[in-house]
Motif scaffolding. Structure first.
Motif, PDB file in Angstrom:
ATOM      1  N   PHE A  23       0.834  -1.207   0.000  1.00  0.00           N
ATOM      2  CA  PHE A  23       0.000   0.000   0.000  1.00  0.00           C
ATOM      3  C   PHE A  23       0.867   1.253   0.000  1.00  0.00           C
ATOM      4  CE2 PHE A  23      -2.080   3.339   2.513  1.00  0.00           C
ATOM      5  CZ  PHE A  23      -3.183   3.578   1.703  1.00  0.00           C
ATOM      6  N   ILE A  24       1.873   1.246   0.862  1.00  0.00           N
ATOM      7  CA  ILE A  24       2.761   2.406   0.947  1.00  0.00           C
ATOM      8  C   ILE A  24       3.483   2.632  -0.375  1.00  0.00           C
ATOM      9  CG2 ILE A  24       4.840   3.293   2.069  1.00  0.00           C
ATOM     10  CD1 ILE A  24       3.911   1.834   4.610  1.00  0.00           C
ATOM     11  N   GLU A  25       3.950   1.555  -0.997  1.00  0.00           N
ATOM     12  CA  GLU A  25       4.655   1.671  -2.275  1.00  0.00           C
ATOM     13  C   GLU A  25       3.724   2.203  -3.360  1.00  0.00           C
ATOM     14  OE1 GLU A  25       7.293  -1.098  -5.356  1.00  0.00           O
ATOM     15  OE2 GLU A  25       6.432  -1.948  -3.525  1.00  0.00           O
ATOM     16  N   SER A  26       2.468   1.708  -3.343  1.00  0.00           N
ATOM     17  CA  SER A  26       1.504   2.154  -4.351  1.00  0.00           C
ATOM     18  C   SER A  26       1.203   3.645  -4.200  1.00  0.00           C
ATOM     19  CB  SER A  26       0.209   1.347  -4.231  1.00  0.00           C
ATOM     20  OG  SER A  26      -0.775   1.840  -5.109  1.00  0.00           O
ATOM     21  N   GLU A  27       0.986   4.079  -2.964  1.00  0.00           N
ATOM     22  CA  GLU A  27       0.698   5.486  -2.732  1.00  0.00           C
ATOM     23  C   GLU A  27       1.908   6.353  -3.041  1.00  0.00           C
ATOM     24  OE1 GLU A  27      -2.176   6.789  -2.203  1.00  0.00           O
ATOM     25  OE2 GLU A  27      -3.023   4.774  -2.317  1.00  0.00           O
ATOM     26  N   SER A  28       3.099   5.840  -2.746  1.00  0.00           N
ATOM     27  CA  SER A  28       4.314   6.595  -3.065  1.00  0.00           C
ATOM     28  C   SER A  28       4.452   6.798  -4.566  1.00  0.00           C
ATOM     29  CB  SER A  28       5.544   5.869  -2.519  1.00  0.00           C
ATOM     30  OG  SER A  28       5.494   5.783  -1.117  1.00  0.00           O
ATOM     31  N   ASP A  29       4.165   5.736  -5.327  1.00  0.00           N
ATOM     32  CA  ASP A  29       4.233   5.848  -6.783  1.00  0.00           C
ATOM     33  C   ASP A  29       3.225   6.871  -7.304  1.00  0.00           C
ATOM     34  OD1 ASP A  29       6.200   3.957  -6.779  1.00  0.00           O
ATOM     35  OD2 ASP A  29       4.875   2.275  -7.261  1.00  0.00           O
ATOM     36  N   ARG A  30       2.026   6.841  -6.708  1.00  0.00           N
ATOM     37  CA  ARG A  30       1.002   7.780  -7.160  1.00  0.00           C
ATOM     38  C   ARG A  30       1.405   9.222  -6.854  1.00  0.00           C
ATOM     39  NH1 ARG A  30      -5.149   6.699  -5.522  1.00  0.00           N
ATOM     40  NH2 ARG A  30      -4.689   4.923  -6.887  1.00  0.00           N
ATOM     41  N   GLN A  31       1.939   9.428  -5.656  1.00  0.00           N
ATOM     42  CA  GLN A  31       2.389  10.768  -5.300  1.00  0.00           C
ATOM     43  C   GLN A  31       3.526  11.238  -6.201  1.00  0.00           C
ATOM     44  OE1 GLN A  31       1.062  12.870  -3.067  1.00  0.00           O
ATOM     45  NE2 GLN A  31      -0.578  11.364  -2.740  1.00  0.00           N
ATOM     46  N   MET A  32       4.448  10.331  -6.506  1.00  0.00           N
ATOM     47  CA  MET A  32       5.556  10.688  -7.386  1.00  0.00           C
ATOM     48  C   MET A  32       5.048  11.056  -8.771  1.00  0.00           C
ATOM     49  SD  MET A  32       8.339  10.705  -5.711  1.00  0.00           S
ATOM     50  CE  MET A  32       9.489  10.749  -7.090  1.00  0.00           C
ATOM     51  N   LEU A  33       4.017  10.341  -9.257  1.00  0.00           N
ATOM     52  CA  LEU A  33       3.450  10.643 -10.573  1.00  0.00           C
ATOM     53  C   LEU A  33       2.803  12.022 -10.573  1.00  0.00           C
ATOM     54  CD1 LEU A  33       2.730   9.737 -13.428  1.00  0.00           C
ATOM     55  CD2 LEU A  33       0.669   8.654 -12.511  1.00  0.00           C
ATOM     56  N   LEU A  34       2.065  12.357  -9.509  1.00  0.00           N
ATOM     57  CA  LEU A  34       1.439  13.671  -9.420  1.00  0.00           C
ATOM     58  C   LEU A  34       2.489  14.776  -9.363  1.00  0.00           C
ATOM     59  CD1 LEU A  34      -1.461  12.969  -6.876  1.00  0.00           C
ATOM     60  CD2 LEU A  34      -1.660  13.290  -9.338  1.00  0.00           C
ATOM     61  N   ILE A  35       3.548  14.536  -8.574  1.00  0.00           N
ATOM     62  CA  ILE A  35       4.615  15.534  -8.482  1.00  0.00           C
ATOM     63  C   ILE A  35       5.285  15.726  -9.833  1.00  0.00           C
ATOM     64  CG2 ILE A  35       6.877  15.996  -7.452  1.00  0.00           C
ATOM     65  CD1 ILE A  35       5.882  14.599  -4.929  1.00  0.00           C
ATOM     66  N   LYS A  36       5.484  14.610 -10.576  1.00  0.00           N
ATOM     67  CA  LYS A  36       6.110  14.697 -11.888  1.00  0.00           C
ATOM     68  C   LYS A  36       5.258  15.522 -12.844  1.00  0.00           C
ATOM     69  CE  LYS A  36       7.912  11.867 -15.680  1.00  0.00           C
ATOM     70  NZ  LYS A  36       8.111  10.488 -16.191  1.00  0.00           N
ATOM     71  N   ARG A  37       3.940  15.316 -12.807  1.00  0.00           N
ATOM     72  CA  ARG A  37       3.045  16.094 -13.674  1.00  0.00           C
ATOM     73  C   ARG A  37       3.073  17.576 -13.312  1.00  0.00           C
ATOM     74  NH1 ARG A  37      -2.353  12.171 -13.843  1.00  0.00           N
ATOM     75  NH2 ARG A  37      -1.445  10.511 -15.131  1.00  0.00           N
ATOM     76  N   GLN A  38       3.094  17.867 -12.014  1.00  0.00           N
ATOM     77  CA  GLN A  38       3.169  19.260 -11.596  1.00  0.00           C
ATOM     78  C   GLN A  38       4.476  19.904 -12.046  1.00  0.00           C
ATOM     79  OE1 GLN A  38       2.559  19.176  -7.372  1.00  0.00           O
ATOM     80  NE2 GLN A  38       0.363  18.755  -7.521  1.00  0.00           N
ATOM     81  N   ASP A  39       5.582  19.132 -11.957  1.00  0.00           N
ATOM     82  CA  ASP A  39       6.867  19.670 -12.411  1.00  0.00           C
ATOM     83  C   ASP A  39       6.843  19.965 -13.906  1.00  0.00           C
ATOM     84  OD1 ASP A  39       7.886  19.507  -9.876  1.00  0.00           O
ATOM     85  OD2 ASP A  39       8.854  17.566 -10.165  1.00  0.00           O
ATOM     86  N   GLU A  40       6.210  19.080 -14.693  1.00  0.00           N
ATOM     87  CA  GLU A  40       6.128  19.304 -16.127  1.00  0.00           C
ATOM     88  C   GLU A  40       5.313  20.563 -16.437  1.00  0.00           C
ATOM     89  OE1 GLU A  40       4.472  15.723 -17.631  1.00  0.00           O
ATOM     90  OE2 GLU A  40       6.355  14.575 -17.537  1.00  0.00           O
ATOM     91  N   GLU A  41       4.196  20.746 -15.719  1.00  0.00           N
ATOM     92  CA  GLU A  41       3.377  21.939 -15.942  1.00  0.00           C
ATOM     93  C   GLU A  41       4.145  23.197 -15.565  1.00  0.00           C
ATOM     94  OE1 GLU A  41      -0.198  21.338 -13.756  1.00  0.00           O
ATOM     95  OE2 GLU A  41      -0.981  19.791 -15.113  1.00  0.00           O
ATOM     96  N   LEU A  42       4.901  23.119 -14.457  1.00  0.00           N
ATOM     97  CA  LEU A  42       5.700  24.280 -14.044  1.00  0.00           C
ATOM     98  C   LEU A  42       6.795  24.586 -15.061  1.00  0.00           C
ATOM     99  CD1 LEU A  42       6.047  23.631 -10.198  1.00  0.00           C
ATOM    100  CD2 LEU A  42       4.692  25.394 -11.320  1.00  0.00           C
ATOM    101  N   ASP A  43       7.391  23.524 -15.645  1.00  0.00           N
ATOM    102  CA  ASP A  43       8.418  23.745 -16.668  1.00  0.00           C
ATOM    103  C   ASP A  43       7.829  24.442 -17.884  1.00  0.00           C
ATOM    104  OD1 ASP A  43      10.334  22.576 -15.069  1.00  0.00           O
ATOM    105  OD2 ASP A  43      10.149  20.590 -15.984  1.00  0.00           O
ATOM    106  N   GLU A  44       6.637  23.996 -18.321  1.00  0.00           N
ATOM    107  CA  GLU A  44       5.986  24.629 -19.470  1.00  0.00           C
ATOM    108  C   GLU A  44       5.653  26.088 -19.163  1.00  0.00           C
ATOM    109  OE1 GLU A  44       2.592  22.293 -20.368  1.00  0.00           O
ATOM    110  OE2 GLU A  44       3.735  20.566 -21.140  1.00  0.00           O
ATOM    111  N   LEU A  45       5.185  26.336 -17.932  1.00  0.00           N
ATOM    112  CA  LEU A  45       4.869  27.711 -17.546  1.00  0.00           C
ATOM    113  C   LEU A  45       6.132  28.572 -17.527  1.00  0.00           C
ATOM    114  CD1 LEU A  45       2.825  29.789 -16.532  1.00  0.00           C
ATOM    115  CD2 LEU A  45       3.228  28.948 -14.210  1.00  0.00           C
ATOM    116  N   SER A  46       7.241  27.987 -17.039  1.00  0.00           N
ATOM    117  CA  SER A  46       8.501  28.723 -16.994  1.00  0.00           C
ATOM    118  C   SER A  46       8.981  29.079 -18.395  1.00  0.00           C
ATOM    119  CB  SER A  46       9.559  27.894 -16.267  1.00  0.00           C
ATOM    120  OG  SER A  46      10.812  28.532 -16.281  1.00  0.00           O
TER     121      SER A  46
END
Length: 245
Positions: free
Chosen positions: A144-167
């Motif tokens: 469960f912890i690994e699954s949630e960690s992966d999901r959080q990492m995916l969300l963070i990655k998407r946010q980083d991509e959006e921030l890069d495009e905005l930059s």
């Protein structure tokens, strides 16, 4: 009774189609389980709400114009009330969907924060288990912890991509602004140089005019006539020279 070709009904049909599409997307958002899909649907719903709100505002402005002289547009007060009632209903539908999505977005943020706290708690409990604890329960917690960690990492990655495009977009806008600034500075310099040259030329012309006036003033009437005749002879000479060459 206004005709079916009334511009109000043409625009009304277009807005109603947009509202129907919004309602369909909103139902998909309500049923979505995946966070990524739910986030994309949220953006689509909010964008549609802004577009429909703008269209309804423009339609309200047209109704206000028609209400000043209804007879000019072939409508009566009852028709005006019906039109105002429809735009109010349309605005209410859009507002309901928008508020629900915004509330759901805030709820997701709170749930994510709670989920992170729960994950930390699970990690603490897992580390504090004694060696005689149930291995199957420990494995479930780890999964469960690994699954949630992966999901959080995916969300963070998407946010980083959006921030890069905005930059990148902000950097492009900055470059365009810098180019415009440099062009304006160069044009200002050219205008200043042109102004300086015009001032210099004006000063020289004033000086020549003063000298000529001084000479004319000092010369006698006979001298002035001789000067004029001399200039006339010079002009004739130059004219003949140019003509024959």
């Amino acid at each position: 009774m206004p005709s079916a070709q009334d511009p109000f009904y043409v625009v009304k049909e277009e807005i109603q189609e947009s509202i129907d599409k919004l309602q369909s997307t909103f139902r998909q958002w309500e049923k979505a389980d995946d966070d990524g899909e739910r986030s994309n649907l949220s953006k689509e719903v909010l964008t549609s709400c802004e577009s429909i709100d703008w269209q309804v505002d423009e339609l309200d402005k047209a109704i206000s114009v028609a209400s000043r002289d209804p007879s000019l547009y072939g409508i009566d007060e009852v028709e005006l009330q019906n039109r105002r009632r429809w735009t109010s209903d349309a605005r209410s539908q859009v507002s309901t969907a928008k508020k629900a999505v915004e509330a759901g977005t805030r709820s997701n943020i709170t749930n994510n924060a709670s989920l992170n706290g729960m994950r930390r708690e699970l990690m603490r409990l897992t580390n504090s288990h004694q060696s005689g604890s149930d291995p199957y329960s420990t494995q479930d917690n780890d999964d469960f912890i690994e699954s949630e960690s992966d999901r959080q990492m995916l969300l963070i990655k998407r946010q980083d991509e959006e921030l890069d495009e905005l930059s990148i977009s902000v950097q492009r806008i900055g470059d365009v602004g810098l180019t415009i600034h440099e062009e304006l500075v160069a044009q200002e310099k050219i205008v200043d140089e042109l102004g300086n040259e015009m001032d210099s030329t004006s000063n020289r012309l004033d000086f020549v005019q003063k000298k000529v006036a001084m000479v004319m003033k000092k010369a006698s009437a006979k001298g002035q006539i001789m000067m004029i005749l001399g200039l006339l002879a010079l002009f004739i000479f130059l004219f003949i020279l140019v003509f024959f060459t």
